[in-house]
Design an enzyme around this catalytic site. Structure first.
Site, mmCIF file in Angstrom:
data_model
loop_
_atom_site.group_PDB
_atom_site.id
_atom_site.type_symbol
_atom_site.label_atom_id
_atom_site.label_comp_id
_atom_site.label_asym_id
_atom_site.label_seq_id
_atom_site.Cartn_x
_atom_site.Cartn_y
_atom_site.Cartn_z
ATOM 1 C CE1 TYR A 53 -4.242 0.703 -0.373
ATOM 2 C CE2 TYR A 53 -4.494 -1.159 1.121
ATOM 3 C CZ TYR A 53 -5.035 -0.276 0.188
ATOM 4 O OH TYR A 53 -6.344 -0.380 -0.156
ATOM 5 C CD GLU A 55 -4.810 4.976 0.323
ATOM 6 O OE1 GLU A 55 -4.490 4.184 1.224
ATOM 7 O OE2 GLU A 55 -5.936 5.461 0.188
ATOM 8 C CG ASP A 199 -7.231 9.997 -24.684
ATOM 9 O OD1 ASP A 199 -6.248 9.230 -24.769
ATOM 10 O OD2 ASP A 199 -8.326 9.645 -24.209
ATOM 11 C CB THR A 225 -3.791 3.412 -22.199
ATOM 12 O OG1 THR A 225 -3.526 3.390 -23.602
ATOM 13 C CG2 THR A 225 -5.245 3.744 -21.959
ATOM 14 C CE LYS A 228 -6.063 1.536 -25.809
ATOM 15 N NZ LYS A 228 -6.319 2.443 -24.697
ATOM 16 N NE ARG A 234 -5.435 -4.676 -19.721
ATOM 17 C CZ ARG A 234 -5.804 -4.367 -20.966
ATOM 18 N NH1 ARG A 234 -6.611 -3.353 -21.174
ATOM 19 N NH2 ARG A 234 -5.392 -5.086 -21.994
HETATM 20 N N1 DSN Z 1 -11.008 0.121 -25.139
HETATM 21 C C1 DSN Z 1 -10.071 1.010 -25.771
HETATM 22 C C2 DSN Z 1 -9.906 0.705 -27.203
HETATM 23 O O1 DSN Z 1 -10.167 -0.421 -27.600
HETATM 24 O O2 DSN Z 1 -9.510 1.569 -27.962
HETATM 25 C C3 DSN Z 1 -10.463 2.409 -25.579
HETATM 26 O O3 DSN Z 1 -10.763 2.604 -24.246
#
Ligand code: DSN
Length: 436
Positions: A53, A55, A199, A225, A228, A234
């Site tokens: 933990y 925080e 984004d 994110t 990707k 993730r």
């Molecule tokens: N789920 C993601 C995507 O497939 O692009 C976006 O949040």
């Protein structure tokens, strides 16, 4: 993986895990938002920092025993700053959605107006969709893409921005195959006095590699994110090129001793949106950012795009209609209306044949999000496996066979056999096999 502790203690879950490993290894992963992390990232993400933990932030935690997780988080931030050429990063968001939520909490108040790309035109739920917190708490309005070109309709963006004076303009999305024109958005944001958020959840690996333009010089705040094209675990992240905005333009003076926006963003993430950070994931982000800083990552990112362009050309040659006529990135959005098949049926038939994609709305789609007229395809995961130009041509021919014969189980089975054969040349996670 014959004698792992999990197998002995929980054979039911072991079996599920084993089946998922086999699925990942023997099928073609073409979901544009997915990727395969390196084994070191996997090791860290599945490691003992999950027990901790923490925080708060490094040096300012609410718990003892944070010496080493502090080091990991600081490393993740330093590496993120170097990778994206930014002054500030927060690596704690559990996901892109939570990163976006923290940014919205910082820059806009409930009832304020935000302007983002329509979900059906390639945007994202958190950019103001009415079914999402962003559309429920804020007055969200949307720009779209041009019907003929499939590109962002900047005439409409200017018109909407001047008419509605949004507090925040959001650029970027989840199914937009072309580069995001940060500079054009910046001009509009300046023109109407809006803050600008990028984004880059999808393109961040390409940005990190210097292949996609960087939002850092143009956007006030950037979210992404990490799993990707960036090929990390993730999770999510927030960044600012420069931490030079005046926080008093955003918060009321009674808000205390806030010196800059980065403090507001940190507070919005924790305690605003989240509690305890996922330290195993933050440490795994640090590992992934370290990998992305290496020269090989540029080669990898370029290959992602080369593979997508090869596939796009091949689809066009076979009579497919691509939204925007092609791609600059890892994303290809196929309009299936001339193929007499819905996105839903295409996704299902491709899955039966060992090819994983997602059905996707196309701009001006007349079908519902559950049916759709399109599919989205992406190349990050197959590029990670090492596939190249000839493999792309082969994959498009396999997809074409499925699209033309969606109900012919024999043909689907024969494609599945070919998919398995292809996958054998590109093994995944040999390290897991070595544990046998
Ligand atoms: N789920 C993601 C995507 O497939 O692009 C976006 O949040």
């Amino acid at each position: 993986m014959t004698n792992t502790p999990l197998k002995t203690s929980d054979p039911e879950l072991f079996n599920i895990l084993f089946n998922e490993i086999v699925r990942q290894e023997t099928t073609l992963e073409l979901i544009a938002s997915e990727n395969f992390v390196s084994y070191p990232v996997l090791e860290m993400a599945g490691g003992i920092m999950t027990n901790k933990y923490a925080e708060g932030y490094p040096g300012k935690r609410y718990y003892g025993g944070c010496e080493f997780v502090d080091q990991a988080e600081n490393l993740a931030k330093d590496r993120a700053n170097r990778l994206f050429g930014v002054e500030y990063s927060n690596v704690q968001p559990h996901s892109g959605s939570q990163a976006n939520m923290a940014v919205l909490m910082t820059f806009v108040k409930p009832g304020d107006t935000i302007l983002g790309l329509d979900l059906a035109h390639g945007g994202h739920l958190t950019h103001g969709s009415k079914v999402n917190f962003s559309g429920k708490l804020y007055n969200s309005i949307f720009y779209q893409v041009d019907k003929d070109t499939g590109l962002v309709n900047f005439d409409e963006v200017i018109k909407l921005a001047r008419e509605h004076k949004p507090k925040l303009i959001i650029c970027g999305g989840s199914a937009y195959p072309r580069f995001i024109e940060f500079q054009d958005f910046k001009q509009i944001a300046d023109d109407v006095g809006s803050y600008l958020m990028a984004d880059i959840a999808h393109s961040s690996g390409l940005v990190a590699a210097g292949i996609h333009p960087s939002p850092a010089p143009f956007c006030n705040v950037i979210t992404t994110t990490t799993h990707k094209t960036l090929r990390g675990p993730r999770g999510g992240m927030i960044m600012m090129g420069k931490d030079d905005l005046n926080p008093w333009d955003i918060v009321a003076p009674k808000s205390g001793r806030v010196k800059n926006i980065s403090e507001l963003l940190d507070n919005a993430v924790m305690p605003g949106v989240q509690g305890g950070p996922l330290m195993h994931i933050i440490a795994a982000k640090a590992v992934a950012f370290g990998e992305a800083l290496r020269p090989e990552f540029k080669v990898y990112a370029q290959q992602i795009i080369d593979n997508a362009k090869t596939m796009a050309d091949e689809f066009i040659t076979r009579g497919y209609q691509l939204v925007s006529g092609g791609t600059d990135t890892h994303v290809i959005l196929i309009d299936l209306t001339n193929k007499d098949i819905t996105g839903k049926v295409a996704e299902k038939s491709l899955e039966k044949a060992g090819i994983t994609v997602n059905k996707n709305m196309i701009p001006f789609d007349e079908k519902s999000p559950f049916i759709t007229s399109g599919i989205r395809i992406g190349t990050p995961a197959i590029t990670t496996r090492g596939m190249q130009r000839d493999d792309m041509k082969k994959i498009v021919s396999l997809i074409d066979t499925v699209i033309n014969n969606p109900n012919d189980d024999q043909k689907l089975f024969s494609v599945k056999t070919e998919v398995k054969e292809l996958c054998k040349f590109f093994p995944l996670y040999p390290e897991l096999r070595d544990q046998n």
